[in-house]
Design an enzyme around this catalytic site. Structure first.
Site, PDB file in Angstrom:
ATOM      1  CE  LYS A 108     -28.503 -72.499  49.439  1.00 53.70           C
ATOM      2  NZ  LYS A 108     -28.362 -73.885  49.973  1.00 53.70           N
ATOM      3  CD  GLU A 114     -39.098 -75.358  36.416  1.00 52.10           C
ATOM      4  OE1 GLU A 114     -39.988 -76.202  36.662  1.00 52.10           O
ATOM      5  OE2 GLU A 114     -38.884 -74.916  35.287  1.00 52.10           O
ATOM      6  CB  CYS A 135     -39.117 -82.248  40.074  1.00 47.89           C
ATOM      7  SG  CYS A 135     -38.150 -81.877  38.638  1.00 47.89           S
ATOM      8  CD  GLU A 145     -42.089 -83.996  45.036  1.00 46.13           C
ATOM      9  OE1 GLU A 145     -41.889 -83.107  45.878  1.00 46.13           O
ATOM     10  OE2 GLU A 145     -41.771 -83.900  43.848  1.00 46.13           O
TER      11      GLU A 145
HETATM   12  P1  NAD Z   1     -35.605 -77.571  49.367  1.00 38.80           P
HETATM   13  O1  NAD Z   1     -36.690 -76.637  49.025  1.00 38.80           O
HETATM   14  O2  NAD Z   1     -35.504 -78.028  50.758  1.00 38.80           O
HETATM   15  O3  NAD Z   1     -34.175 -76.946  49.013  1.00 38.80           O
HETATM   16  C1  NAD Z   1     -33.845 -76.460  47.737  1.00 38.80           C
HETATM   17  C2  NAD Z   1     -32.804 -75.375  47.887  1.00 38.80           C
HETATM   18  O4  NAD Z   1     -33.383 -74.281  48.581  1.00 38.80           O
HETATM   19  C3  NAD Z   1     -31.565 -75.788  48.687  1.00 38.80           C
HETATM   20  O5  NAD Z   1     -30.430 -75.205  48.084  1.00 38.80           O
HETATM   21  C4  NAD Z   1     -31.827 -75.155  50.049  1.00 38.80           C
HETATM   22  O6  NAD Z   1     -30.658 -74.845  50.758  1.00 38.80           O
HETATM   23  C5  NAD Z   1     -32.539 -73.877  49.651  1.00 38.80           C
HETATM   24  N1  NAD Z   1     -33.365 -73.291  50.719  1.00 38.80           N
HETATM   25  C6  NAD Z   1     -33.985 -73.929  51.750  1.00 38.80           C
HETATM   26  N2  NAD Z   1     -34.657 -73.026  52.513  1.00 38.80           N
HETATM   27  C7  NAD Z   1     -34.454 -71.815  51.949  1.00 38.80           C
HETATM   28  C8  NAD Z   1     -34.912 -70.490  52.238  1.00 38.80           C
HETATM   29  N3  NAD Z   1     -35.695 -70.236  53.298  1.00 38.80           N
HETATM   30  N4  NAD Z   1     -34.525 -69.476  51.431  1.00 38.80           N
HETATM   31  C9  NAD Z   1     -33.761 -69.716  50.359  1.00 38.80           C
HETATM   32  N5  NAD Z   1     -33.276 -70.946  50.036  1.00 38.80           N
HETATM   33  C10 NAD Z   1     -33.636 -71.982  50.801  1.00 38.80           C
HETATM   34  O7  NAD Z   1     -35.770 -78.771  48.346  1.00 38.80           O
HETATM   35  P2  NAD Z   1     -34.870 -80.065  48.248  1.00 38.80           P
HETATM   36  O8  NAD Z   1     -35.278 -80.929  49.391  1.00 38.80           O
HETATM   37  O9  NAD Z   1     -33.445 -79.716  48.124  1.00 38.80           O
HETATM   38  O10 NAD Z   1     -35.336 -80.684  46.845  1.00 38.80           O
HETATM   39  C11 NAD Z   1     -36.409 -81.551  46.745  1.00 38.80           C
HETATM   40  C12 NAD Z   1     -37.632 -80.850  46.190  1.00 38.80           C
HETATM   41  O11 NAD Z   1     -37.307 -80.123  45.022  1.00 38.80           O
HETATM   42  C13 NAD Z   1     -38.706 -81.799  45.758  1.00 38.80           C
HETATM   43  O12 NAD Z   1     -39.952 -81.296  46.193  1.00 38.80           O
HETATM   44  C14 NAD Z   1     -38.638 -81.798  44.237  1.00 38.80           C
HETATM   45  O13 NAD Z   1     -39.814 -82.117  43.573  1.00 38.80           O
HETATM   46  C15 NAD Z   1     -38.204 -80.421  43.959  1.00 38.80           C
HETATM   47  N6  NAD Z   1     -37.484 -80.349  42.678  1.00 38.80           N
HETATM   48  C16 NAD Z   1     -38.093 -79.756  41.623  1.00 38.80           C
HETATM   49  C17 NAD Z   1     -37.447 -79.692  40.382  1.00 38.80           C
HETATM   50  C18 NAD Z   1     -38.108 -79.035  39.207  1.00 38.80           C
HETATM   51  O14 NAD Z   1     -37.445 -78.755  38.240  1.00 38.80           O
HETATM   52  N7  NAD Z   1     -39.387 -78.763  39.234  1.00 38.80           N
HETATM   53  C19 NAD Z   1     -36.183 -80.233  40.231  1.00 38.80           C
HETATM   54  C20 NAD Z   1     -35.589 -80.833  41.332  1.00 38.80           C
HETATM   55  C21 NAD Z   1     -36.239 -80.873  42.558  1.00 38.80           C
END
Ligand code: NAD
Length: 484
Positions: free
Chosen positions: A177, A252, A286, A386
Site C-alpha cells: 500500500k 517501524e 525517521c 518528532e
Molecule cells: P502515516 O502513519 O500517516 O502513514 C504511513 C502509511 O500508513 C501511509 O501509507 C498511510 O496511507 C497509511 N495509513 C494511514 N492510516 C492508516 C490506517 N488507519 N490503516 C492502515 N494504513 C494507514 O505516516 P507518514 O506521515 O506517511 O510518515 C511519517 C512518519 O513515519 C513519521 O513519524 C516517521 O518517523 C515515520 N517513519 C518511520 C520510518 C522507520 O523506518 N522507522 C521510516 C519512515 C517514516
C-alpha cells in the site's frame, strides 16, 4: 509544468488497473502544482490483490522454488531499478521534493536491498536438534504467505524495497500500500517484478487512502504478516488490526534521536554529520539526528559552526539540484511544512532561540529553512516530539549521566549517537542509551547489513540485516522417530 505521465494506475495480479475509489492528485511540493493523478484503491481492489497474492502463495510458485532461483529474481529487481535510475529519480524528486542527487541515492539504496536480500535467500537454513539415537529432528523456515506492506512518503522506493526484497527472498507474495503523497515511483517496482520474471500476483502495488485501503489491507483475513513504516498512531491502529487476526506485524515508527557530543569530540567531523543527520531529505528521516545534546563547554563554539554550515545550504527545487552539495529540497507537502513551522514558532514563543533558520524562505513551495534551535529545556515539546523536518533541537549537559538521562527522556528509542575520543565513555553510552541502534563518532554508520528498529514507541521488530529475514518466515520443527 514538468513532463510526467498524467495518470498512474495500480498494479494488481499482473495488470494495471483503475481504483474503485477514483483518483488522487499528486502535487510537486516545490511548486504546489499538480504533477499527475494516481488511481486510488478501495477495499474491493485490496481484496483482489490479497486474493492474487494468496493464490500465488498456495500454488507454491514462489515458496517451492529453490532459494537460489528466488534470490536471482530478487537481485534482478535491483538491477532493473539501477538501469532506470534516471527516470525514477526524476519522478521521485518531483513527487517528494528531495534534490535530484538525493533521489539517486534513494534508488541506489533501494537496489542495494534487492542485492543484499537476493544474496541472503539461500542462507535461510534450519538446524538439527539432538534428541538421542532414536530420532532425527530438524527445523525449516516457511514463508508466512501473504505479506502486507504499508509504506510512508519520505522514502517511498527505498522503504518498499526494504520489505519487499526480504519478503520475496523468503518466498512470500506481497501486497504493497503506497503513500498518498508519493505513490508514483512505486510503479517501477511493479515493472521490476515483471522484468525479473516473478509470477503475476506475487507483487501487487496499490495506492489508496490510509483509513480506507490501508485499513482494509491490515484487517484482511488472508493477510498473514504485516510490515508498517510510519507514524505511531497509525502503527497502533495496524497492530490492533493484526492482533484481531492473530498475525505478526513489524512496526517501524518515528523517533527523536539524539547525538551526545562530548567536549573531546572531533567537532569538524560532527558538523559534517549534522549536515547529513538532520538536513538530508529535509530532515524527513525517521532516524534523523533531531536532537543534539552537547557538553556546555563546547556549546557556543559548536553552534556557531553548525549555524554557518546550515545557513550555507541553498534551499530550492530538488529538480534544479542534480549534484551532491550544500543544498536541500522542499519538504513533502505544505501540510507537513506548516506543521513543522508551527512547532518551531511555538518553541520560539516558549523561549527557544533560532541560531539559524526558523522560518519559511521567501519563495513559493513547501520549503523550510534549515533550523537550529537553542535555549531549550528537555520538557519542551520541540525537544520531545518528532518534527520530521530540518529542525535540530539543541540541549546542553554537564555530566555523562545527565547526557544519558536527556537522551533517554522521550517516548521514542530508534537510534542514538555519541561523539567522543574516550572509548570507555563511548561504550558506556552505547550500553545505556535506550535505542535499537547506537552510532559512535559517525551518524548513520552501518548499512543494509545492520539491523534497524526501535525501542519504546519507535516500534518493534527489526528491518535490515539478517534479523529482518525472521520477520517473513515461521519455524517448523519436524521430529522423526527411527524404528529398528
Ligand atoms: P502515516 O502513519 O500517516 O502513514 C504511513 C502509511 O500508513 C501511509 O501509507 C498511510 O496511507 C497509511 N495509513 C494511514 N492510516 C492508516 C490506517 N488507519 N490503516 C492502515 N494504513 C494507514 O505516516 P507518514 O506521515 O506517511 O510518515 C511519517 C512518519 O513515519 C513519521 O513519524 C516517521 O518517523 C515515520 N517513519 C518511520 C520510518 C522507520 O523506518 N522507522 C521510516 C519512515 C517514516
Amino acid at each position: 509544468m514538468q513532463d510526467v505521465k498524467p495518470y498512474w494506475q495500480n498494479y494488481v495480479d499482473g495488470e494495471w488497473a483503475d481504483g474503485g475509489a477514483g483518483r488522487i492528485a499528486v502535487a510537486d511540493p516545490a511548486t504546489g502544482e499538480t504533477l499527475a493523478e494516481q488511481a486510488l484503491a478501495d477495499a474491493a481492489n485490496v481484496g483482489r490483490a490479497v486474493a492474487a497474492a494468496r493464490r500465488v502463495h498456495l500454488s507454491g510458485a514462489l515458496s517451492s522454488l529453490r532459494a537460489v532461483e528466488r534470490g536471482r529474481m530478487v537481485q534482478a529487481m535491483g538491477r532493473y531499478l539501477l538501469e532506470h535510475i534516471d527516470e525514477i529519480s526524476r519522478v521521485l524528486t518531483l513527487e517528494q521534493g528531495k534534490p535530484l542527487w538525493e533521489a539517486r541515492v534513494e534508488i541506489e539504496g533501494a537496489a542495494r536491498y534487492f542485492e543484499y536480500y537476493g544474496n541472503q535467500a539461500e542462507t535461510v537454513e534450519g538446524r538439527s536438534i539432538p534428541l538421542g539415537a532414536d530420532y532425527y529432528d530438524f527445523t525449516t523456515y516457511e514463508p508466512y504467505g501473504v505479506s502486507a506492506q504499508i509504506i510512508p512518503w519520505n522514502y517511498p522506493v527505498e522503504m518498499t524495497a526494504r520489505s519487499l526484497s526480504a519478503a520475496l527472498a523468503t518466498g512470500n507474495a506481497c501486497v504493497i500500500k503506497t503513500p498518498e503523497l508519493t505513490p508514483l515511483t512505486n510503479a517501477w517496482l511493479a515493472h521490476a517484478a515483471e522484468a525479473a520474471g516473478l509470477p503475476a500476483g506475487a507483487v501487487n502495488i496499490l495506492c489508496g487512502l490510509g483509513h480506507e485501503a490501508g485499513a482494509a489491507l491490515s484487517a484482511h483475513e488472508h493477510v498473514n504478516q504485516i510490515v508498517f513504516t510510519g507514524s505511531v498512531p497509525t502503527g497502533v491502529a495496524i497492530a490492533s488490526a493484526a492482533a484481531r487476526n492473530v498475525v505478526p506485524c513489524v512496526l517501524e515508527l518515528g523517533g527523536k534521536s539524539a547525538a551526545i557530543v562530548h567536549a573531546d569530540a572531533d567537532l569538524d567531523a560532527f558538523v559534517n554529520d549534522v549536515r547529513w543527520g538532520i538536513f538530508f531529505n529535509a530532515g524527513q528521516v525517521c532516524s534523523a539526528m533531531s536532537r543534539l545534546i552537547v557538553h556546555a563547554s563546547v556549546h557556543d563554539e559548536l553552534i556557531d559552526r553548525l549555524a554557518g554550515m546550515a545557513s550555507s545550504l541553498s534551499v530550492g527545487a530538488g529538480i534544479d539540484r542534480p549534484e551532491f552539495g550544500a543544498n536541500m529540497g522542499a519538504m513533502v507537502s505544505h501540510g507537513q511544512r506548516d506543521r513543522a513551522l508551527g512547532m518551531v514558532q511555538n518553541a520560539i514563543s516558549g523561549g527557544a532561540v533560532a541560531a539559524c533558520g526558523g522560518a519559511a524562505p521567501d519563495h513559493p513551495g513547501a520549503f523550510l529553512e534549515p533550523t537550529i534551535l537553542t535555549g531549550l529545556t528537555p520538557g519542551m515539546a520541540i525537544a520531545r516530539d518528532e518534527a520530521f523536518a530540518p529542525v535540530l533541537s539543541v540541549l546542553t549537559f554537564e555530566t555523562d549521566s545527565e547526557s544519558i538521562a536527556i537522551a533517554n527522556g522521550t517516548d521514542y528509542g530508534l537510534v542514538g549517537g555519541v561523539y567522543t575520543r574516550d572509548i570507555d565513555r563511548a561504550m558506556r553510552t552505547a550500553r545505556d542509551v535506550r535505542a535499537g541502534q547506537v552510532f559512535v563518532n559517525e551518524w548513520y554508520a552501518g548499512g543494509v547489513e545492520t539491523p534497524f528498529g526501535g525501542y519504546g514507541k519507535s516500534g518493534y521488530g527489526r528491518e535490515k540485516g539478517r534479523e529482518a529475514l525472521w520477520n517473513y518466515v515461521q519455524t517448523k520443527n519436524v521430529a522423526i522417530r527411527i524404528r529398528s
